[in-house]
Scaffold this motif. Structure first.
Motif, PDB file in Angstrom:
ATOM      1  N   GLU A 218       0.832  -1.208   0.000  1.00 15.40           N
ATOM      2  CA  GLU A 218       0.000   0.000   0.000  1.00 15.40           C
ATOM      3  C   GLU A 218       0.867   1.259   0.000  1.00 15.40           C
ATOM      4  O   GLU A 218       0.559   2.243  -0.680  1.00 15.40           O
ATOM      5  CB  GLU A 218      -0.928  -0.009   1.210  1.00 15.40           C
ATOM      6  CG  GLU A 218      -2.021  -1.072   1.142  1.00 15.40           C
ATOM      7  CD  GLU A 218      -2.896  -1.086   2.385  1.00 15.40           C
ATOM      8  OE1 GLU A 218      -2.696  -0.212   3.265  1.00 15.40           O
ATOM      9  OE2 GLU A 218      -3.772  -1.964   2.490  1.00 15.40           O
ATOM     10  N   LYS A 221       2.340   1.820  -3.450  1.00 15.21           N
ATOM     11  CA  LYS A 221       1.328   2.358  -4.357  1.00 15.21           C
ATOM     12  C   LYS A 221       1.116   3.847  -4.094  1.00 15.21           C
ATOM     13  O   LYS A 221       1.014   4.657  -5.038  1.00 15.21           O
ATOM     14  CB  LYS A 221       0.022   1.589  -4.176  1.00 15.21           C
ATOM     15  CG  LYS A 221      -1.087   2.025  -5.113  1.00 15.21           C
ATOM     16  CD  LYS A 221      -2.340   1.176  -4.891  1.00 15.21           C
ATOM     17  CE  LYS A 221      -3.478   1.623  -5.797  1.00 15.21           C
ATOM     18  NZ  LYS A 221      -4.706   0.795  -5.571  1.00 15.21           N
ATOM     19  N   THR A 224       4.094   5.854  -5.411  1.00 21.74           N
ATOM     20  CA  THR A 224       4.047   5.944  -6.873  1.00 21.74           C
ATOM     21  C   THR A 224       3.043   7.010  -7.315  1.00 21.74           C
ATOM     22  O   THR A 224       3.257   7.715  -8.305  1.00 21.74           O
ATOM     23  CB  THR A 224       3.669   4.581  -7.479  1.00 21.74           C
ATOM     24  OG1 THR A 224       4.631   3.602  -7.071  1.00 21.74           O
ATOM     25  CG2 THR A 224       3.625   4.649  -9.003  1.00 21.74           C
TER      26      THR A 224
END
Length: 304
Positions: A218, A221, A224
């Protein structure tokens, strides 16, 4: 069909082995003649010729006379002996490659110093098996009998440094640094003290590991996507990590537990990250990212 008989000279010509060597094998009990003539000359059979071929093949592979005697007496299997010999040869080849890599590493400097050579040559005396044993000692010292044996073996397998067959200079340096880290008595003592607090009878390592992997994904992500640790997303991830890790450790996800997490990170993250970076160098993998830094920044900003 009768068994062919040979004088020692005939056997020598048939097998391409000097008479003197055949006598040597006979005198050592490896190739006793099938029979002798009335004049006491040695006489050999087809079976002896096959035996001599086997002896010669094993000698070419570097097998000693005592081991050959055991094979011929059926005290050990040929397959076992060949496997042992193969293992020895592979270890020898790996050792030669390590020496060559050590020389390459030394020669990358126009004028290697005595300290460079001493440090690099030390590597030739430390095998992958030695490093595995050093890793096992580290975990034994740190966790004692508190850590589940299955999890300990998984941790050792994941963290044991292994030098490639043909390492680069950078990999040799990483191997040397990892050895120093695994041998650091002060770090071992600190890790042992922390393990005593974490690996209690109530601790659920499977739940903790699963939660860590999920939160790590998580965080990656979110990074990113350009999310900051102190964002709403960061706060949610930090809260999830606090709750999940508390459940795995049978603790309350309160401010004292958050403080404990942050203290663990402060004391161990840099060393742990460096260890993972060095392992990545050895394995030819990408260096680990800053996910745990991001998670702990989010934990710092979290209001409990």
């Amino acid at each position: 069909m009768t068994d062919q008989r040979y004088t020692i000279g005939e056997l020598s010509r048939l097998c391409g082995v000097p008479v003197r060597r055949i006598r040597f094998y006979s005198d050592k009990g490896l190739l006793p003649p099938a029979t002798r003539t009335m004049a006491n000359y040695r006489v050999y059979s087809d079976a002896d010729a096959a035996r001599l071929d086997l002896i010669q093949a094993l000698r070419v592979m570097g097998v000693g006379l005592a081991a050959i005697r055991g094979i011929l007496a059926r005290k050990s299997s040929l397959a076992e002996l060949l496997q042992l010999r193969l293992s020895a040869l592979e270890a020898e080849i790996a050792g030669k490659r390590l020496i060559a890599a050590t020389l390459r590493a030394a020669l990358r400097h126009p004028e290697p110093t005595a300290d460079d050579l001493r440090r690099l040559w030390t590597m030739t005396s430390l095998s992958n098996a030695d490093m595995r044993a050093l890793t096992e000692r580290f975990y034994d010292e740190v966790t004692g009998d508190r850590m589940n044996p299955e999890w300990k073996q998984k941790a050792i397998a994941a963290g044991a440094p292994e030098l490639p067959d043909d390492p680069t200079p950078e990999q040799i340096d990483a191997f040397a640094e990892l050895r120093a880290m695994l041998s650091d008595e002060a770090a071992i003592a600190q890790a042992k003290a922390d393990a005593e607090l974490m690996w209690t009878p109530d601790f659920d390592p499977a739940a903790y590991h699963a939660a860590a992997e999920r939160i790590f994904a998580e965080a990656r992500k979110a990074m990113t996507a350009g999310e900051a640790p102190d964002s709403q997303t960061g706060s949610a991830i930090a809260r999830n990590w606090l709750d999940a890790s508390a459940r795995a450790m049978k603790r309350e996800p309160d401010d004292s537990f958050r403080t404990w997490h942050l203290d663990q990170y402060r004391r161990h993250h840099d060393r742990s990250l460096r260890y993972q970076q060095l392992l990545a160098t050895l394995r030819g993998e990408d260096a680990p990212g800053r996910e745990w830094w991001w998670i702990n920044q989010a934990m710092t900003a979290l209001v409990v």
